[in-house]
Design an enzyme around this catalytic site. Structure first.
Site, short mmCIF file in Angstrom:
data_model
loop_
_atom_site.label_atom_id
_atom_site.label_comp_id
_atom_site.label_asym_id
_atom_site.label_seq_id
_atom_site.Cartn_x
_atom_site.Cartn_y
_atom_site.Cartn_z
N ASP A 245 40.18 41.19 12.79
CA ASP A 245 39.45 40.90 11.55
C ASP A 245 38.30 39.98 11.95
O ASP A 245 38.51 38.99 12.65
CB ASP A 245 40.40 40.22 10.56
CG ASP A 245 39.72 39.76 9.26
OD1 ASP A 245 38.47 39.56 9.25
OD2 ASP A 245 40.43 39.59 8.26
N LYS B 140 49.14 41.95 14.53
CA LYS B 140 48.35 42.25 13.33
C LYS B 140 47.02 42.83 13.78
O LYS B 140 46.75 42.98 14.97
CB LYS B 140 48.17 41.01 12.47
CG LYS B 140 49.48 40.50 11.85
CD LYS B 140 49.80 41.15 10.51
CE LYS B 140 48.97 40.54 9.39
NZ LYS B 140 49.23 41.18 8.09
N ASP C 30 31.47 40.49 2.37
CA ASP C 30 31.64 39.44 1.36
C ASP C 30 31.14 38.12 1.95
O ASP C 30 30.83 38.02 3.14
CB ASP C 30 33.10 39.34 0.91
CG ASP C 30 34.06 39.01 2.05
OD1 ASP C 30 33.81 38.03 2.76
OD2 ASP C 30 35.05 39.75 2.23
N HIS D 194 33.41 36.51 4.88
CA HIS D 194 33.31 37.15 6.20
C HIS D 194 31.89 37.05 6.76
O HIS D 194 31.72 37.03 7.98
CB HIS D 194 33.76 38.61 6.13
CG HIS D 194 35.25 38.76 6.06
ND1 HIS D 194 35.94 38.83 4.87
CD2 HIS D 194 36.19 38.81 7.04
CE1 HIS D 194 37.24 38.93 5.12
NE2 HIS D 194 37.42 38.92 6.44
N ARG E 282 47.26 37.05 14.01
CA ARG E 282 48.67 36.87 14.34
C ARG E 282 49.06 37.96 15.33
O ARG E 282 48.43 39.01 15.38
CB ARG E 282 49.57 37.05 13.10
CG ARG E 282 49.31 36.15 11.95
CD ARG E 282 50.42 36.36 10.90
NE ARG E 282 49.91 36.76 9.60
CZ ARG E 282 50.66 37.25 8.62
NH1 ARG E 282 51.97 37.41 8.82
NH2 ARG E 282 50.14 37.59 7.46
N HIS F 210 49.28 31.40 13.25
CA HIS F 210 48.26 32.10 12.47
C HIS F 210 46.89 31.52 12.81
O HIS F 210 46.74 30.30 12.95
CB HIS F 210 48.60 31.91 10.99
CG HIS F 210 47.64 32.56 10.04
ND1 HIS F 210 46.39 32.04 9.79
CD2 HIS F 210 47.76 33.67 9.28
CE1 HIS F 210 45.77 32.83 8.92
NE2 HIS F 210 46.57 33.81 8.59
N ASP G 143 35.33 42.07 7.41
CA ASP G 143 36.57 42.10 8.17
C ASP G 143 36.48 43.19 9.25
O ASP G 143 36.48 42.91 10.45
CB ASP G 143 37.69 42.34 7.14
CG ASP G 143 39.03 42.76 7.71
OD1 ASP G 143 39.12 43.00 8.92
OD2 ASP G 143 40.00 42.85 6.93
N CYS H 222 36.74 37.63 10.63
CA CYS H 222 36.77 36.19 10.33
C CYS H 222 37.45 35.41 11.46
O CYS H 222 37.15 34.23 11.66
CB CYS H 222 37.42 35.90 8.99
SG CYS H 222 39.21 36.05 8.92
N TYR H 223 38.36 36.07 12.20
CA TYR H 223 39.03 35.36 13.29
C TYR H 223 38.11 35.18 14.51
O TYR H 223 38.47 34.48 15.45
CB TYR H 223 40.33 36.05 13.68
CG TYR H 223 41.33 36.04 12.54
CD1 TYR H 223 41.76 34.82 12.02
CD2 TYR H 223 41.78 37.21 11.96
CE1 TYR H 223 42.64 34.79 10.94
CE2 TYR H 223 42.67 37.18 10.88
CZ TYR H 223 43.09 35.97 10.38
OH TYR H 223 43.96 35.93 9.32
#
Lengths: 521, 332
Positions: A317, A314, A397, A400, A311, A250, A390, A319-320
């Site tokens: 996003d 998935k 938010d 993020h 992941r 993750h 995201d 944030c990654y």
């Protein structure tokens, strides 16, 4: 020839994963500017206003879910300002310091809010926030951190397998380990007692995919995995027993484990015999090639604008961008790919041509697609009303907004360890000051042990201070107006802030990063 | 019970504590009156250390408004233990909260503490069933999976707990072969956690797992989850990648091999499905790894594949494939 925006292949065999993937690709595709990304603009003013509104006016009621993460709300906001290049006035700094100190627990560490229990995660967020707004002296916040109690709090969380609970009665989680190691590094709290078994624990969290999970199972290798078992009971260890990873690879855990692994390098080299109490002398190791492979595999296709996933199979996003995009340089460092270089002064900006795209290919040794990641953040990550997110159509938010801007920073700037900088820091090293500023009251068992700990402190400090931007490698999609500040790949602070707090708590006055730089231009 | 504790005579003896006494906080959250009221009284309770039935109600009230309030969970757990509340009852009560807030760490950690204290295989078996219903709603929920793996390892009862796991995974992959959590769980069950009953013959296990992965790859050849499992299986058992060269080869060509004209079906090497989009990038990567491991003259073949990935088939990872070329040539 694969065309530029082919969807992820489904092989004529659709499942719920592939249909969700397809829907997401449809949405993201609509955010690709028809005229291309060369003029994509970072809406700095809107993001600044988003952050300022949160800081000054406060957070709307839906942020009640973050009531146990108040230092995080502050950290995301403050460091967001730093990345955007915004300074704070003294009055705001003072109020912020007072707010943070209200969350320091009387028995050490910081809590998610006043009156709550101390916890490793808010401890990191509070200390990093104090690195941004604090200073030594009365009212400056730094001297008000009770480091002795914080160290005792850390030790009270330690488990027999080398891991730490995140709080009393809490869970074990590599995020907690990262937060603890970052803080202990910044505040000069590292001891062999604290670090014993941590590398072995981290190594067991790497999964067959190459990324890391949130924790491993200790019960077969150690006597028990009872989280309430006293930590001072002797470690009996069966090295032949499996310690399986719990949970799949993750992005968030992979960043935390990798950054921890990098921070621990001086310890692993200086204390090799600490590995395994029962005589197992093998140095703990991770599979760095598998780690790098996993990280780069998380970058989405062109149809996903090269955002990162957390992941396998998935969705991308924003944030990654930081957790995985920002992890690539750490993996490169461990592999020795990130070479030595001359550091670049912060004031020095790249000369870009009109498209801001000069010399993409030759200047850049990064092993992920920095240009594509910037495109994802600029085109899909920005909310039209300010703040980042995201993915569309989600709202912006605080979380993020920070991790998208930090990811943008990691894609613009290549910050790597500089051997020259490490040497300069070491040449000015003052061992007795560093020893005097130790916050732990830890007593080495012999003179040899004392010397070894002094050496550990020096190497940890020099390494942390050595990260610098590689000269001539900055790239700005959309042009230099989109430039944001560089951020330290290990701590996620600007190097100005990490240098400041490190120097204070190790009692050092390292040479300036920018002095004595021969005039080359 | 009235809306606010402040108006409730039952709480009149508790002195509520405001969150910030002498500080004008930066970045405050605009709480609802109910939340502010409940947490003010909770701080009051923490100060006196009270553990009582009304504290259980109060912590539940806070948790329902903010399930991430780890201090409320922590105090609730201590109170449950101190009052000797039947732990099964507490687990039951928390079922609905768990399913409502399944993305929250604390929800699952609380159950873990309760199960540890209960120390009952029956409860663990029931919990595994409960988790199936949760995973039906969210098949990739991280905490649920990691908790399931912990239960299996901690209670470690072969027949009662572990025995059904492989069949369960196969059901899930039947529903969605791209569910990476299920693939990871399979690795956890088969390889990472020691040897299951009936799995003592490791050569047979290796053959079984390779067949399983190959069959799933044949269904959807671009599914990275299945390829990663295949790689993990080979690496874990120190099997050279070249052992699968015959299987992988058809997946690396742009034309699927003709099917059905041949009477001989090679069960060891299932061909790509009719709908396969070939060449599959993970197959190309795999083939290049075979050539790299072989070394010598084969390195050139690996380089050719990496070049085609870098410049054509997987341009997003151009830098990475170029690194693989540099790395292989410098080691050659």
């Amino acid at each position: 020839m694969v065309s530029q925006l082919d969807p992820t292949p489904t092989d004529g065999y659709g499942t719920s994963t592939s249909s969700l993937q397809r829907e997401t690709e449809d949405i993201i595709t609509r955010h690709i500017p028809t005229q291309g990304t060369a003029h994509a603009e970072l809406q700095k003013k809107l993001h600044f206003e988003f952050l300022l509104r949160n800081l000054r006016q406060g957070f709307p009621e839906r942020y009640t879910s973050q009531d146990a993460s108040q230092p995080w709300l502050i950290y995301w906001t403050l460091h967001g300002f730093s990345i955007l290049g915004v300074g704070l006035d003294d009055q705001t700094k003072k109020r912020t310091i007072e707010t943070l100190l209200a969350m320091q627990h009387p028995d050490g560490g910081f809590a998610g809010g006043p009156g709550q229990a101390a916890h490793l995660l808010p401890t990191y967020a509070a200390v990093c926030s104090l690195a941004v707004v604090g200073r030594p002296g009365d009212g400056g916040g730094w001297d008000a951190i009770d480091r002795k109690k914080m160290y005792d709090f850390f030790m009270s969380l330690k488990q027999r397998d080398g891991s730490f609970l995140v709080s009393h009665h809490g869970e074990v989680d590599v995020r907690g380990i990262y937060c603890l190691l970052s803080v202990a590094t910044l505040l000069n709290l590292l001891t062999p007692d604290l670090l014993a078994g941590v590398p072995e624990f981290l190594a067991t969290c790497q999964t067959y995919e190459g990324g890391f999970c949130n924790a491993s199972f200790p019960g077969w290798a150690f006597e028990a995995d009872d989280p309430e078992a006293p930590s001072d009971s002797p470690r009996t260890y069966d090295p032949s027993a499996p310690r399986p990873p719990l949970g799949e690879a993750h992005g968030g855990y992979t960043f935390c484990a990798t950054a921890s692994w990098v921070l621990l390098q001086p310890y692993i080299k200086l204390y090799p015999s600490a590995a395994g109490d029962s005589g197992s002398s093998s140095t703990p190791a991770i599979n760095t090639r598998a780690l790098l492979r996993w990280c780069v595999q998380m970058q989405g296709l062109p149809i996903e604008l090269g955002g990162f996933k957390g992941r396998t199979n998935k969705l991308v996003d924003g944030c990654y961008s930081w957790w995985v995009g920002g992890c690539v340089v750490l993996a490169e460092t461990l592999l020795g790919v990130a070479g030595t270089h001359e550091s670049v002064p912060e004031e020095h900006h790249e000369e870009n041509d009109e498209d801001g795209q000069k010399a993409w290919d030759d200047a850049d040794d990064s092993l992920f697609n920095r240009k594509a990641l910037q495109e994802y953040i600029l085109c899909a990550g920005q909310h039209p009303a300010g703040g980042l997110r995201d993915k569309p159509p989600k709202p912006a938010d605080a979380y993020h907004t920070l991790y998208c801007t930090a990811g943008l920073s990691a894609a613009q700037h290549r910050v790597i360890p500089s051997e020259a900088r490490a040497k300069a820091v070491i040449s000015a090293w003052n061992a007795s000051q560093a020893h005097a500023k130790d916050g732990t009251a830890y007593a080495p068992s012999s003179d040899a042990e004392r010397e070894r700990l002094d050496e550990l402190r020096k190497r940890i400090f020099a390494h942390a201070m050595s990260w610098s931007e590689e000269e001539g490698t900055a790239v700005y999609v959309g042009g230099a107006a989109n430039r944001v500040n560089a951020t330290h790949p290990l701590f996620n602070l600007t190097v100005t802030h990490s240098d400041g707090i490190l120097s204070y708590f190790y009692g050092q006055t390292p040479p300036s990063r920018y002095a004595n730089k021969p005039a080359t231009k | 019970m009235s809306e606010l504790l402040a108006d409730d005579p039952e709480w009149a003896d508790v002195v509520p504590i405001r969150q910030y006494e002498d500080v004008n906080p930066i970045a405050p959250i605009f709480y609802s009156e109910e939340y502010k009221d409940a947490t003010d009284y909770f701080r009051g309770v923490l100060k006196t250390g009270e553990m009582s039935p009304r504290v259980l109600r109060l912590t539940e009230r806070i948790i329902r408004m903010n399930p991430a309030h780890y201090t409320a969970w922590q105090h609730r757990y201590k109170t449950v233990i101190a009052l000797k509340i039947p732990l099964e009852q507490e687990l039951e009560l928390m079922n609905e909260i768990a399913t409502t807030f399944l993305k929250t760490y604390q929800v699952w950690h609380h159950r873990r503490l309760l199960l540890t204290a209960l120390n009952s295989i029956d409860a663990a078996a029931r919990e595994l069933e409960f988790l199936k219903t949760v995973l039906r709603a969210d098949a990739k929920n991280y905490h649920t999976w990691s908790f399931r793996q912990w239960i299996l390892a901690h209670f470690n009862k072969e027949g009662r707990l572990w025995a059904g796991e492989r069949a369960y995974i196969e059901d899930l992959l039947e529903q969605d072969v791209r569910n990476n959590s299920a693939w990871h769980h399979r690795f956890f069950v088969v390889f990472a956690s020691g040897v299951r009953l009936g799995d003592e013959d490791r050569d047979q296990v290796l053959r079984r797992e390779l067949s399983f992965a190959k069959e799933k790859i044949a269904l959807a050849p671009n599914n990275s989850s299945a390829w990663n499992y295949l790689r993990g299986t080979l690496e874990h058992t120190n099997t050279p990648f070249s052992a699968l060269a015959v299987f992988v080869e058809p997946y690396t060509t742009s034309q699927p091999p003709s099917r059905g004209t041949d009477d001989v079906v090679d069960l060891d090497n299932p061909p790509p499905s009719a709908g396969a989009q070939l060449p599959a990038t993970p197959a190309l990567e795999f083939m290049a790894d075979i050539y790299e491991q072989e070394g010598g003259n084969a390195t050139g073949k690996a380089v050719e594949i990496w070049k085609s990935l870098a410049n054509e088939k997987d341009v997003m990872r151009k830098k990475y494939w170029e690194y693989r070329i540099r790395n292989a040539l410098s080691n050659a």
